[in-house]
Design an enzyme around this catalytic site. Structure first.
Site, PDB file in Angstrom:
ATOM      1  N   SER A   1      47.823  51.696  35.871  1.00 32.59           N
ATOM      2  CA  SER A   1      47.313  51.666  34.502  1.00 32.59           C
ATOM      3  C   SER A   1      48.178  52.632  33.712  1.00 32.59           C
ATOM      4  O   SER A   1      48.426  53.748  34.166  1.00 32.59           O
ATOM      5  CB  SER A   1      45.874  52.173  34.437  1.00 32.59           C
ATOM      6  OG  SER A   1      45.022  51.221  34.975  1.00 32.59           O
TER       7      SER A   1
ATOM      8  N   GLU B   1      46.429  45.052  40.898  1.00 31.39           N
ATOM      9  CA  GLU B   1      46.812  46.084  39.925  1.00 31.39           C
ATOM     10  C   GLU B   1      47.471  47.240  40.672  1.00 31.39           C
ATOM     11  O   GLU B   1      46.927  47.744  41.648  1.00 31.39           O
ATOM     12  CB  GLU B   1      45.546  46.589  39.216  1.00 31.39           C
ATOM     13  CG  GLU B   1      45.810  47.771  38.307  1.00 31.39           C
ATOM     14  CD  GLU B   1      44.559  48.607  38.037  1.00 31.39           C
ATOM     15  OE1 GLU B   1      43.467  48.033  37.884  1.00 31.39           O
ATOM     16  OE2 GLU B   1      44.706  49.848  37.974  1.00 31.39           O
TER      17      GLU B   1
ATOM     18  N   GLU C   1      34.442  56.432  45.617  1.00 28.71           N
ATOM     19  CA  GLU C   1      34.086  55.015  45.470  1.00 28.71           C
ATOM     20  C   GLU C   1      33.540  54.530  46.792  1.00 28.71           C
ATOM     21  O   GLU C   1      34.266  54.525  47.785  1.00 28.71           O
ATOM     22  CB  GLU C   1      35.325  54.187  45.118  1.00 28.71           C
ATOM     23  CG  GLU C   1      35.847  54.483  43.740  1.00 28.71           C
ATOM     24  CD  GLU C   1      37.159  53.776  43.436  1.00 28.71           C
ATOM     25  OE1 GLU C   1      37.169  52.941  42.521  1.00 28.71           O
ATOM     26  OE2 GLU C   1      38.165  54.068  44.091  1.00 28.71           O
TER      27      GLU C   1
ATOM     28  N   ARG D   1      38.611  59.767  45.005  1.00 25.54           N
ATOM     29  CA  ARG D   1      37.655  58.894  44.293  1.00 25.54           C
ATOM     30  C   ARG D   1      36.449  58.643  45.192  1.00 25.54           C
ATOM     31  O   ARG D   1      36.602  58.100  46.292  1.00 25.54           O
ATOM     32  CB  ARG D   1      38.292  57.537  43.961  1.00 25.54           C
ATOM     33  CG  ARG D   1      39.575  57.604  43.158  1.00 25.54           C
ATOM     34  CD  ARG D   1      39.304  57.556  41.664  1.00 25.54           C
ATOM     35  NE  ARG D   1      40.507  57.871  40.915  1.00 25.54           N
ATOM     36  CZ  ARG D   1      41.279  56.967  40.312  1.00 25.54           C
ATOM     37  NH1 ARG D   1      40.959  55.698  40.370  1.00 25.54           N
ATOM     38  NH2 ARG D   1      42.348  57.350  39.630  1.00 25.54           N
TER      39      ARG D   1
ATOM     40  N   ARG E   1      49.068  51.593  47.567  1.00 21.39           N
ATOM     41  CA  ARG E   1      48.993  50.160  47.222  1.00 21.39           C
ATOM     42  C   ARG E   1      50.372  49.547  47.148  1.00 21.39           C
ATOM     43  O   ARG E   1      50.588  48.420  47.584  1.00 21.39           O
ATOM     44  CB  ARG E   1      48.316  49.979  45.872  1.00 21.39           C
ATOM     45  CG  ARG E   1      46.857  49.937  46.020  1.00 21.39           C
ATOM     46  CD  ARG E   1      46.201  49.099  44.962  1.00 21.39           C
ATOM     47  NE  ARG E   1      44.820  49.531  44.913  1.00 21.39           N
ATOM     48  CZ  ARG E   1      44.032  49.394  43.876  1.00 21.39           C
ATOM     49  NH1 ARG E   1      44.484  48.827  42.786  1.00 21.39           N
ATOM     50  NH2 ARG E   1      42.808  49.825  43.933  1.00 21.39           N
TER      51      ARG E   1
ATOM     52  N   ARG F   1      41.681  47.515  49.364  1.00 19.22           N
ATOM     53  CA  ARG F   1      42.625  48.224  48.495  1.00 19.22           C
ATOM     54  C   ARG F   1      42.138  49.577  47.989  1.00 19.22           C
ATOM     55  O   ARG F   1      42.821  50.236  47.219  1.00 19.22           O
ATOM     56  CB  ARG F   1      42.944  47.342  47.307  1.00 19.22           C
ATOM     57  CG  ARG F   1      41.658  46.963  46.553  1.00 19.22           C
ATOM     58  CD  ARG F   1      41.982  46.526  45.201  1.00 19.22           C
ATOM     59  NE  ARG F   1      41.796  45.108  45.010  1.00 19.22           N
ATOM     60  CZ  ARG F   1      42.082  44.478  43.881  1.00 19.22           C
ATOM     61  NH1 ARG F   1      42.589  45.126  42.876  1.00 19.22           N
ATOM     62  NH2 ARG F   1      41.865  43.208  43.733  1.00 19.22           N
ATOM     63  N   HIS F   2      40.933  49.977  48.362  1.00 20.80           N
ATOM     64  CA  HIS F   2      40.404  51.252  47.894  1.00 20.80           C
ATOM     65  C   HIS F   2      40.234  52.240  49.034  1.00 20.80           C
ATOM     66  O   HIS F   2      39.668  51.909  50.069  1.00 20.80           O
ATOM     67  CB  HIS F   2      39.039  51.064  47.216  1.00 20.80           C
ATOM     68  CG  HIS F   2      39.129  50.378  45.892  1.00 20.80           C
ATOM     69  ND1 HIS F   2      38.849  49.047  45.747  1.00 20.80           N
ATOM     70  CD2 HIS F   2      39.472  50.845  44.668  1.00 20.80           C
ATOM     71  CE1 HIS F   2      39.028  48.709  44.466  1.00 20.80           C
ATOM     72  NE2 HIS F   2      39.414  49.788  43.797  1.00 20.80           N
TER      73      HIS F   2
HETATM   74  P1  ATP Z   1      40.929  49.773  40.482  1.00 20.49           P
HETATM   75  O1  ATP Z   1      40.507  48.972  39.276  1.00 20.49           O
HETATM   76  O2  ATP Z   1      41.796  48.998  41.433  1.00 20.49           O
HETATM   77  O3  ATP Z   1      39.806  50.484  41.163  1.00 20.49           O
HETATM   78  P2  ATP Z   1      41.531  51.951  38.729  1.00 20.49           P
HETATM   79  O4  ATP Z   1      41.475  51.220  37.438  1.00 20.49           O
HETATM   80  O5  ATP Z   1      40.412  52.826  39.127  1.00 20.49           O
HETATM   81  O6  ATP Z   1      41.872  50.915  39.917  1.00 20.49           O
HETATM   82  P3  ATP Z   1      43.446  53.959  37.946  1.00 20.49           P
HETATM   83  O7  ATP Z   1      42.392  54.976  37.741  1.00 20.49           O
HETATM   84  O8  ATP Z   1      44.141  53.427  36.784  1.00 20.49           O
HETATM   85  O9  ATP Z   1      42.872  52.760  38.826  1.00 20.49           O
HETATM   86  O10 ATP Z   1      44.491  54.527  39.034  1.00 20.49           O
HETATM   87  C1  ATP Z   1      45.869  54.241  39.009  1.00 20.49           C
HETATM   88  C2  ATP Z   1      46.309  53.448  40.218  1.00 20.49           C
HETATM   89  O11 ATP Z   1      45.863  54.057  41.426  1.00 20.49           O
HETATM   90  C3  ATP Z   1      45.728  52.035  40.318  1.00 20.49           C
HETATM   91  O12 ATP Z   1      46.487  51.150  39.576  1.00 20.49           O
HETATM   92  C4  ATP Z   1      45.856  51.751  41.791  1.00 20.49           C
HETATM   93  O13 ATP Z   1      47.172  51.373  42.120  1.00 20.49           O
HETATM   94  C5  ATP Z   1      45.587  53.086  42.416  1.00 20.49           C
HETATM   95  N1  ATP Z   1      44.209  53.240  42.871  1.00 20.49           N
HETATM   96  C6  ATP Z   1      43.092  53.390  42.120  1.00 20.49           C
HETATM   97  N2  ATP Z   1      42.005  53.572  42.869  1.00 20.49           N
HETATM   98  C7  ATP Z   1      42.427  53.553  44.151  1.00 20.49           C
HETATM   99  C8  ATP Z   1      41.756  53.712  45.408  1.00 20.49           C
HETATM  100  N3  ATP Z   1      40.465  53.972  45.477  1.00 20.49           N
HETATM  101  N4  ATP Z   1      42.512  53.655  46.525  1.00 20.49           N
HETATM  102  C9  ATP Z   1      43.837  53.429  46.459  1.00 20.49           C
HETATM  103  N5  ATP Z   1      44.516  53.270  45.305  1.00 20.49           N
HETATM  104  C10 ATP Z   1      43.833  53.329  44.165  1.00 20.49           C
END
Ligand code: ATP
Length: 437
Positions: A364, A361, A214, A212, A411, A220-221
């Site tokens: 999803s 979270e 991001e 990602r 996470r 947490r990311h």
């Molecule tokens: P968030 O809102 O926390 O950015 P997301 O809605 O982008 O998460 P999903 O695309 O549904 O997350 O990804 C599934 C799971 O992967 C999330 O519930 C979370 O546990 C984990 N996750 C998402 N983005 C990250 C990240 N950048 N680093 C670590 N774990 C992540």
């Protein structure tokens, strides 16, 4: 094969070969105590100075630095006076297999050590028992969940991480040079899990890297993390998906508690709690009301229909106070806030959920839209065109109703052990400013 520290008790009075790190050297007047360490624990090696035959061994050890590695041939003795497990090794031969330079920091005391320094020297940071334990717990959790899925007839798949089109939303994707063109790093295995179901496998999962782009510096990311993703067919609703996730997490947590529960309590001062079914479930609208009434919290306008970090924290509080649970499913998110492949019912209500655990979270999940025409409509509404065209094809030739979810493994590990952030949790953290080691 070498005997591990935790197996030495089965070899009392036997001649064995042991290999490990030199953890400490205590050079006394009459005797030298050397503490040896491997991934399973520590053991004492005792070298009596009065024995003429030990001179060569003492010469080797007195020149050696701590954290060097040695291979010892010797006898295991039971000795109640020894604090470390009541056992000692009496060596007859010592070979130095590697010599260590002085260390840049004391990994046994990481309190004042900067997290960046720790990441720069991750292999030294890991020598702290706390940090090897993080890896072992994560491995155990994965094993427990994998076992559950195998027992329930899931097939493990491996989908490509190099992809030709920026998938899903098109945002947050890394572009990489690919010969004369470009490729992208997969943001999730979502499309390919679903393709496997269209291919006739009706239960699949994958544990693999997720990328990602991001540019966020939260605790947490990460830009690369490990996703634990699954998808299964012939469901009646997203309730089936939540049911399965409950069982999966219970299986993983049970495995961890059995094997590491005591040590986790000792090292991390945290209890591994096995949840009971069903986890509480709440509609987003009702959750907003509860958060307002109990904690005077109102979701900011830009996040209406969704959650934010503060709402997730308070949801955990509510789950504990009202339901005596560490987990809470939240349903009825706004369709505008969720991907186009999540199913909506005839009234447009989203058939998906998020799972909150210990204030964050972790998943999803949803029933997916498997009807071609509906899916095309949803994609168009989100303004997705060419990039998802290949994906839409999967649904043209028959595809069973299905659903699934993705868990962020890093996470879960972080929350399970009560760690302060994902930098400390990941084996090798990847973030906007970190690509090494
Ligand atoms: P968030 O809102 O926390 O950015 P997301 O809605 O982008 O998460 P999903 O695309 O549904 O997350 O990804 C599934 C799971 O992967 C999330 O519930 C979370 O546990 C984990 N996750 C998402 N983005 C990250 C990240 N950048 N680093 C670590 N774990 C992540």
């Amino acid at each position: 094969m070498k005997i591990n520290v935790n197996e030495l008790k089965n070899h009392v009075d036997e001649e064995i070969v042991f290999s490990g790190f030199v953890d400490a050297i205590r050079d006394k007047k009459w005797v030298m105590f050397v503490i040896l360490r491997d991934a399973t624990g520590k053991v004492q090696m005792t070298i009596e100075k009065s024995e003429e035959a030990n001179k060569e061994l003492l010469d080797i050890m007195s020149e050696l630095t701590v954290e060097s590695t040695i291979r010892v041939t010797g006898k295991v003795l039971s000795n109640e006076a020894v604090k470390l497990g009541g056992l000692e090794i009496i060596p007859s031969k010592i070979e130095v297999t590697s010599k260590a330079l002085p260390l840049p920091f004391d990994f046994n005391n990481l309190d004042g050590v900067n997290i960046d320094t720790r990441m720069d020297y991750k292999w030294l940071d890991m020598r702290n028992r706390r940090n090897t334990l993080i890896r072992q717990v994560e491995s155990c959790m994965t094993e427990g969940m994998r076992r559950y899925l195998y027992e329930n007839h899931f097939t493990e798949i491996h989908s490509p991480k190099l992809i030709g089109a920026a998938s899903e939303s098109g945002s947050d994707v890394f572009e990489v040079k690919y010969f004369d063109g470009v490729a992208y790093l997969a943001q999730s295995p979502q499309f390919y899990k679903q393709m496997a179901l269209a291919g006739g496998l009706d239960r699949v999962f994958e544990v693999g890297p997720v990328f990602r782009a991001e540019n966020s510096n939260t605790n947490r990311h990460a830009t690369e993390f490990t996703g634990f993703d699954l998808e299964f067919a012939y469901i009646d609703s997203y309730e089936d998906v939540m049911d399965l996730e409950e069982d999966l997490l219970i299986a993983g947590l049970t495995a961890v508690k059995e094997k590491y529960g005591e040590e986790i309590k000792e090292v991390f001062n945290t209890e591994v709690v096995i949840p009971t079914k069903p986890f509480p479930r709440i509609r987003l609208k009702d959750l907003y009301q509860e958060l307002h009434d109990r904690y005077q919290f109102d979701i900011p306008t830009e996040d209406v229909g969704d959650m934010n970090a503060e709402a997730e924290k308070l949801t955990f509080k509510l789950a504990q106070e009202k339901y005596n649970s560490e987990f809470m499913f939240v349903v009825d998110y706004a369709a505008t806030k969720r991907p186009f492949y999540h199913m909506r019912d005839s009234e447009g209500k989203l058939q998906g959920y998020d799972l909150i655990w210990r204030g964050m979270e972790i998943t999803s999940g949803a029933q997916r839209e498997h009807r071609y025409d509906e899916l095309v409509k949803n994609a168009q509404e989100k303004g997705l065109g060419k990039d998802v065209e290949f994906y839409l094809q999967f649904f043209k030739y028959g595809c069973p109703p299905h659903g699934g979810f993705g868990i962020g493994l890093d996470r879960i590990t972080m929350l399970l052990l009560g760690l302060s952030g994902i930098k400390e949790t990941q084996f090798l953290f990847r973030g906007p400013n970190r690509l090494t080691p």
